[in-house]
Design an enzyme around this catalytic site. Sequence first.
Site, PDB file in Angstrom:
ATOM      1  N   TYR A  12      -5.125  16.188  -7.913  1.00 35.97           N
ATOM      2  CA  TYR A  12      -4.723  14.951  -8.768  1.00 35.97           C
ATOM      3  C   TYR A  12      -3.938  15.638  -9.883  1.00 35.97           C
ATOM      4  CZ  TYR A  12      -4.776  10.889 -11.892  1.00 35.97           C
ATOM      5  OH  TYR A  12      -4.569  10.187 -12.693  1.00 35.97           O
ATOM      6  N   GLY A  13      -4.139  16.653 -10.437  1.00 34.81           N
ATOM      7  CA  GLY A  13      -3.258  16.978 -11.433  1.00 34.81           C
ATOM      8  C   GLY A  13      -1.902  17.547 -10.810  1.00 34.81           C
ATOM      9  N   VAL A  14      -1.825  18.058  -9.859  1.00 38.93           N
ATOM     10  CA  VAL A  14      -0.587  18.488  -9.092  1.00 38.93           C
ATOM     11  C   VAL A  14       0.214  17.348  -8.776  1.00 38.93           C
ATOM     12  CG1 VAL A  14       0.472  19.550  -7.099  1.00 38.93           C
ATOM     13  CG2 VAL A  14      -1.586  20.729  -8.367  1.00 38.93           C
ATOM     14  N   ASN A  40       2.199   1.716 -10.792  1.00 37.82           N
ATOM     15  CA  ASN A  40       1.297   2.029 -11.359  1.00 37.82           C
ATOM     16  C   ASN A  40      -0.187   2.399 -10.363  1.00 37.82           C
ATOM     17  OD1 ASN A  40      -1.168   1.264 -13.364  1.00 37.82           O
ATOM     18  ND2 ASN A  40      -1.449  -0.055 -11.599  1.00 37.82           N
ATOM     19  N   ASP A  77       0.914  -1.127  -0.208  1.00 42.41           N
ATOM     20  CA  ASP A  77      -0.120  -0.012  -0.006  1.00 42.41           C
ATOM     21  C   ASP A  77       0.909   1.326  -0.070  1.00 42.41           C
ATOM     22  OD1 ASP A  77      -1.813   2.129   0.430  1.00 42.41           O
ATOM     23  OD2 ASP A  77      -2.686   1.185   2.194  1.00 42.41           O
TER      24      ASP A  77
END
Length: 303
Positions: free
Chosen positions: A201-203, A97, A69
């Site tokens: 999320y983008g950062v 991933n 995790d």
Amino acid sequence: MSTVAKLQRTILVTGGNKGIGFEVIKKLIKQPSSINNDLILLGSRDLKRGEDALSQLGSPTNVHLLQLDTLSKESISFATNEIKQKYGGQLDVLINNAGIAPTDDSIEEARKTLATNYYGVKLLNDNLIPFLRDHGRVINVASGIGPIVLGYVSKDLQDKYTSTTLTSEQLDCLVEDFVSALESNNLEKSGYTTEFPYLAYGVSKMALIALTRIEAQQCCDTRKIFVYSVCPGYCATDINKHGPGARSAELGADSILHVVNTSDHELKNGAFYRDGAELEPICMDEAKIQGFIKLMKDLSASK
């Protein structure tokens, strides 16, 4: 001679129990070079789901389950020790991933997303890169949202995130500054856009692409290790609830496997790839940016 010693490569795929990670493993075990040859470690946060994934794969003898995790420092430490004890502390390919997307725009979700997608990957790499044999490689699974968000921040932030002299410590500070700006409701003042839902999320992916370049330089300076970031494309997975217009997870897996199997002489260390093509670190294509903003808003509205 041990079983591991006979194997050509040892490959760890985090988040391998479903989605793109599962498809990567499924394709790996079908490759001629992998059949009864490569040892594949299927990383899964949940053991039961990992066992179910093994069953779906047909329980191949060269695929082993590894509980991992990336949100948990303890889990990363345990997995590191297991690789050291069971597999001689040797890896050839590490595919990062595993990742999450925030369920809302709260500070708590932002911190959790960054802890998993950026800090967790960084810690895992710090632990496992020393296990990589010469010509080993790390694949950090990022996203096209990274360059898109970077195209919408201030010029000062663009310069900092893409600087060739950026250090790991400086990158950590940039990420923490983003969280502070989010907490104090000062995103625009700090150079970030407020147009994107799920900006964290983008950062997180923007930072991961920058981290890839840093790690590639560090490994190049000391060892023959290669580090790449990859965009699998907008794929139908649990993260986006298999949203409309998404391509298959199988195609996303192909994008990752390109940098797994292509000779390092044909790839640029530290670069960002999708479907075999190198991508620019900053996306300035207004049509792509607006299309992505609409997509994210649609996803936000559907939750």
